[in-house]
Write a protein that holds these residues in place. Structure first.
Motif, PDB file in Angstrom:
ATOM      1  N   PRO A 189      -3.949   0.786   5.088  1.00 47.11           N
ATOM      2  CA  PRO A 189      -2.953   1.171   6.098  1.00 47.11           C
ATOM      3  C   PRO A 189      -3.039   2.647   6.493  1.00 47.11           C
ATOM      4  N   PHE A 190      -3.982   3.397   5.913  1.00 46.38           N
ATOM      5  CA  PHE A 190      -3.945   4.845   6.088  1.00 46.38           C
ATOM      6  C   PHE A 190      -4.786   5.348   7.257  1.00 46.38           C
ATOM      7  N   ALA A 207      -2.821   1.316  -2.117  1.00 46.25           N
ATOM      8  CA  ALA A 207      -2.423   0.229  -1.210  1.00 46.25           C
ATOM      9  C   ALA A 207      -2.851  -1.112  -1.784  1.00 46.25           C
ATOM     10  N   VAL A 208      -2.047  -2.113  -1.455  1.00 45.47           N
ATOM     11  CA  VAL A 208      -2.280  -3.492  -1.890  1.00 45.47           C
ATOM     12  C   VAL A 208      -2.270  -4.374  -0.642  1.00 45.47           C
ATOM     13  N   ARG A 246       0.911  -8.461  -2.517  1.00 49.58           N
ATOM     14  CA  ARG A 246       1.979  -7.539  -2.968  1.00 49.58           C
ATOM     15  C   ARG A 246       2.999  -8.269  -3.838  1.00 49.58           C
ATOM     16  N   GLY A 292       2.225  -7.273  -9.095  1.00 51.63           N
ATOM     17  CA  GLY A 292       1.865  -6.355 -10.174  1.00 51.63           C
ATOM     18  C   GLY A 292       0.582  -5.570  -9.954  1.00 51.63           C
ATOM     19  N   VAL A 293      -0.057  -5.745  -8.782  1.00 50.05           N
ATOM     20  CA  VAL A 293      -1.339  -5.071  -8.536  1.00 50.05           C
ATOM     21  C   VAL A 293      -1.160  -3.547  -8.443  1.00 50.05           C
ATOM     22  N   GLY A 294      -0.185  -3.109  -7.653  1.00 54.16           N
ATOM     23  CA  GLY A 294       0.041  -1.663  -7.503  1.00 54.16           C
ATOM     24  C   GLY A 294       0.386  -1.018  -8.831  1.00 54.16           C
ATOM     25  N   SER A 295       1.245  -1.669  -9.579  1.00 52.26           N
ATOM     26  CA  SER A 295       1.649  -1.133 -10.873  1.00 52.26           C
ATOM     27  C   SER A 295       0.453  -1.068 -11.824  1.00 52.26           C
ATOM     28  N   SER A 313       2.805  11.157  -4.055  1.00 56.84           N
ATOM     29  CA  SER A 313       3.854  11.337  -3.046  1.00 56.84           C
ATOM     30  C   SER A 313       3.937  10.106  -2.158  1.00 56.84           C
ATOM     31  N   THR A 314       5.062   9.993  -1.480  1.00 56.12           N
ATOM     32  CA  THR A 314       5.244   8.909  -0.520  1.00 56.12           C
ATOM     33  C   THR A 314       6.322   9.306   0.483  1.00 56.12           C
ATOM     34  N   ASN A 326       9.799   4.901   2.273  1.00 53.08           N
ATOM     35  CA  ASN A 326       8.961   3.847   1.681  1.00 53.08           C
ATOM     36  C   ASN A 326       9.645   3.282   0.429  1.00 53.08           C
ATOM     37  N   PRO A 382       9.507   0.290  -1.132  1.00 56.38           N
ATOM     38  CA  PRO A 382       8.713  -0.366  -2.182  1.00 56.38           C
ATOM     39  C   PRO A 382       8.013   0.638  -3.091  1.00 56.38           C
ATOM     40  N   MET A 383       7.409   1.664  -2.490  1.00 51.35           N
ATOM     41  CA  MET A 383       6.686   2.648  -3.302  1.00 51.35           C
ATOM     42  C   MET A 383       7.650   3.454  -4.158  1.00 51.35           C
ATOM     43  N   ALA A 409      10.479   2.467  -5.332  1.00 53.28           N
ATOM     44  CA  ALA A 409      10.936   1.601  -6.433  1.00 53.28           C
ATOM     45  C   ALA A 409       9.854   1.479  -7.499  1.00 53.28           C
ATOM     46  N   LEU A 410       8.611   1.364  -7.050  1.00 53.76           N
ATOM     47  CA  LEU A 410       7.496   1.280  -8.005  1.00 53.76           C
ATOM     48  C   LEU A 410       7.437   2.541  -8.871  1.00 53.76           C
TER      49      LEU A 410
HETATM   50  C1  LIG Z   1       3.841   0.198  -2.403  1.00 56.74           C
HETATM   51  C2  LIG Z   1       2.800  -0.853  -2.816  1.00 56.74           C
HETATM   52  C3  LIG Z   1       1.499  -0.154  -3.227  1.00 56.74           C
HETATM   53  C4  LIG Z   1       3.370  -1.635  -4.026  1.00 56.74           C
HETATM   54  O1  LIG Z   1       2.338  -2.469  -4.542  1.00 56.74           O
HETATM   55  P1  LIG Z   1       2.669  -3.889  -5.224  1.00 56.74           P
HETATM   56  O2  LIG Z   1       1.417  -4.391  -5.840  1.00 56.74           O
HETATM   57  O3  LIG Z   1       3.347  -4.785  -4.246  1.00 56.74           O
HETATM   58  O4  LIG Z   1       3.721  -3.455  -6.344  1.00 56.74           O
HETATM   59  P2  LIG Z   1       4.008  -4.235  -7.726  1.00 56.74           P
HETATM   60  O5  LIG Z   1       3.890  -5.712  -7.508  1.00 56.74           O
HETATM   61  O6  LIG Z   1       3.161  -3.649  -8.784  1.00 56.74           O
HETATM   62  O7  LIG Z   1       5.537  -3.881  -7.936  1.00 56.74           O
HETATM   63  C5  LIG Z   1       5.989  -3.193  -9.096  1.00 56.74           C
HETATM   64  C6  LIG Z   1       7.457  -2.864  -8.898  1.00 56.74           C
HETATM   65  O8  LIG Z   1       7.634  -1.992  -7.773  1.00 56.74           O
HETATM   66  C7  LIG Z   1       8.856  -2.355  -7.092  1.00 56.74           C
HETATM   67  N1  LIG Z   1       8.550  -2.909  -5.762  1.00 56.74           N
HETATM   68  C8  LIG Z   1       7.329  -3.184  -5.256  1.00 56.74           C
HETATM   69  N2  LIG Z   1       7.448  -3.672  -4.001  1.00 56.74           N
HETATM   70  C9  LIG Z   1       8.776  -3.705  -3.727  1.00 56.74           C
HETATM   71  C10 LIG Z   1       9.534  -4.114  -2.593  1.00 56.74           C
HETATM   72  N3  LIG Z   1       8.938  -4.590  -1.476  1.00 56.74           N
HETATM   73  N4  LIG Z   1      10.870  -3.989  -2.651  1.00 56.74           N
HETATM   74  C11 LIG Z   1      11.482  -3.514  -3.748  1.00 56.74           C
HETATM   75  N5  LIG Z   1      10.822  -3.123  -4.878  1.00 56.74           N
HETATM   76  C12 LIG Z   1       9.480  -3.215  -4.852  1.00 56.74           C
HETATM   77  C13 LIG Z   1       9.523  -3.392  -7.954  1.00 56.74           C
HETATM   78  O9  LIG Z   1      10.313  -2.719  -8.914  1.00 56.74           O
HETATM   79  C14 LIG Z   1       8.328  -4.060  -8.608  1.00 56.74           C
HETATM   80  O10 LIG Z   1       8.634  -4.706  -9.819  1.00 56.74           O
HETATM   81  P3  LIG Z   1       9.167  -6.255  -9.782  1.00 56.74           P
HETATM   82  O11 LIG Z   1       8.259  -7.004  -8.835  1.00 56.74           O
HETATM   83  O12 LIG Z   1       9.042  -6.669 -11.212  1.00 56.74           O
HETATM   84  O13 LIG Z   1      10.564  -6.170  -9.275  1.00 56.74           O
HETATM   85  C15 LIG Z   1       2.543  -1.880  -1.658  1.00 56.74           C
HETATM   86  O14 LIG Z   1       3.786  -2.336  -1.154  1.00 56.74           O
HETATM   87  C16 LIG Z   1       1.719  -1.326  -0.518  1.00 56.74           C
HETATM   88  O15 LIG Z   1       0.476  -1.398  -0.529  1.00 56.74           O
HETATM   89  N6  LIG Z   1       2.392  -0.771   0.520  1.00 56.74           N
HETATM   90  C17 LIG Z   1       1.691  -0.211   1.675  1.00 56.74           C
HETATM   91  C18 LIG Z   1       0.942   1.069   1.336  1.00 56.74           C
HETATM   92  C19 LIG Z   1       1.863   2.119   0.717  1.00 56.74           C
HETATM   93  O16 LIG Z   1       3.011   2.276   1.126  1.00 56.74           O
HETATM   94  N7  LIG Z   1       1.339   2.854  -0.269  1.00 56.74           N
HETATM   95  C20 LIG Z   1       2.097   3.882  -0.953  1.00 56.74           C
HETATM   96  C21 LIG Z   1       2.029   5.195  -0.267  1.00 56.74           C
HETATM   97  S1  LIG Z   1       0.708   6.201  -0.895  1.00 56.74           S
END
Ligand SMILES: CC(C)(COP(=O)(O)OP(=O)(O)OC[C@H]1O[C@@H](n2cnc3c(N)ncnc32)[C@H](O)[C@@H]1OP(=O)(O)O)[C@@H](O)C(=O)NCCC(=O)NCCS
Length: 139
Positions: A18-19, A62-63, A68, A71-74, A92-93, A97, A99-100, A102-103
């Motif tokens: 997405p970047f 990014a995932v 998404r 657990g991939v991002g984590s 940083s984010t 954002n 989701p990020m 919260a992660l």
């Molecule tokens: C942010 C991002 C990397 C998260 O990756 P992911 O693999 O979906 O995250 P995970 O599955 O590992 O989630 C781990 C925890 O983060 C939090 N989380 C992740 N996505 C979430 C969402 N959409 N809403 C709320 N909490 C969220 C939750 O606490 C989650 O734990 P849980 O599923 O047990 O509740 C993904 O949404 C992404 O690629 N976004 C677009 C790119 C981006 O924004 N990158 C970050 C900026 S550098």
């Protein structure tokens, strides 16, 4: 499976990156790891060692949308934390954002500060850090 990215991964990465630019330089520099699932790359993370006042900095994470919240991002972040055990990892984010943010909160990151103006007229950028321990068992 998490492994170093290689040039053959770039088309798969480009499909969900997405970047808006290429990850080729980071792959060439050995700074990018990928998460592979059933033979397909579904996530990537790049880190710049010593980038920020001597601290390692996660530049991109990014995932793929369809992978998404599994657990991939984590897992990619946990792997980077393990590889930087004993270091203060910075990331940083955008403040919008959720989701990020919260992660990062879930993985124990602390807000370091907020910078305005880095995203044009868009959202402020929130910086976080974490002191990486060898014994953090969160995956
Ligand atoms: C942010 C991002 C990397 C998260 O990756 P992911 O693999 O979906 O995250 P995970 O599955 O590992 O989630 C781990 C925890 O983060 C939090 N989380 C992740 N996505 C979430 C969402 N959409 N809403 C709320 N909490 C969220 C939750 O606490 C989650 O734990 P849980 O599923 O047990 O509740 C993904 O949404 C992404 O690629 N976004 C677009 C790119 C981006 O924004 N990158 C970050 C900026 S550098």
């Amino acid at each position: 499976m998490i492994r170093p990215g290689n040039p053959a991964d770039l088309p798969a990465i480009d499909a969900f990156d997405p970047f808006g630019d290429s990850r080729a330089d980071e792959v060439a520099a050995g700074r990018l790891t990928v998460f592979g699932q059933a033979g397909r790359v579904v996530g990537f993370l790049s880190v710049a060692t010593d980038a920020l006042l001597g601290h390692p900095f996660v530049s991109y994470l990014a995932v793929a949308p369809d992978a998404r919240r599994t657990g991939v991002g984590s897992a990619l972040l946990a792997d980077t934390e393990r590889r930087h055990a004993g270091r203060r990892l910075v990331i940083s984010t955008e403040e919008t954002n959720a989701p990020m943010r919260a992660l990062l909160a879930g993985r124990g990151y602390t807000v370091s500060g907020v910078l305005h103006g880095l995203n044009g007229d868009g959202p402020a950028e929130v910086f976080y850090y974490k002191d990486c321990s060898r014994f953090d068992l969160r995956s």
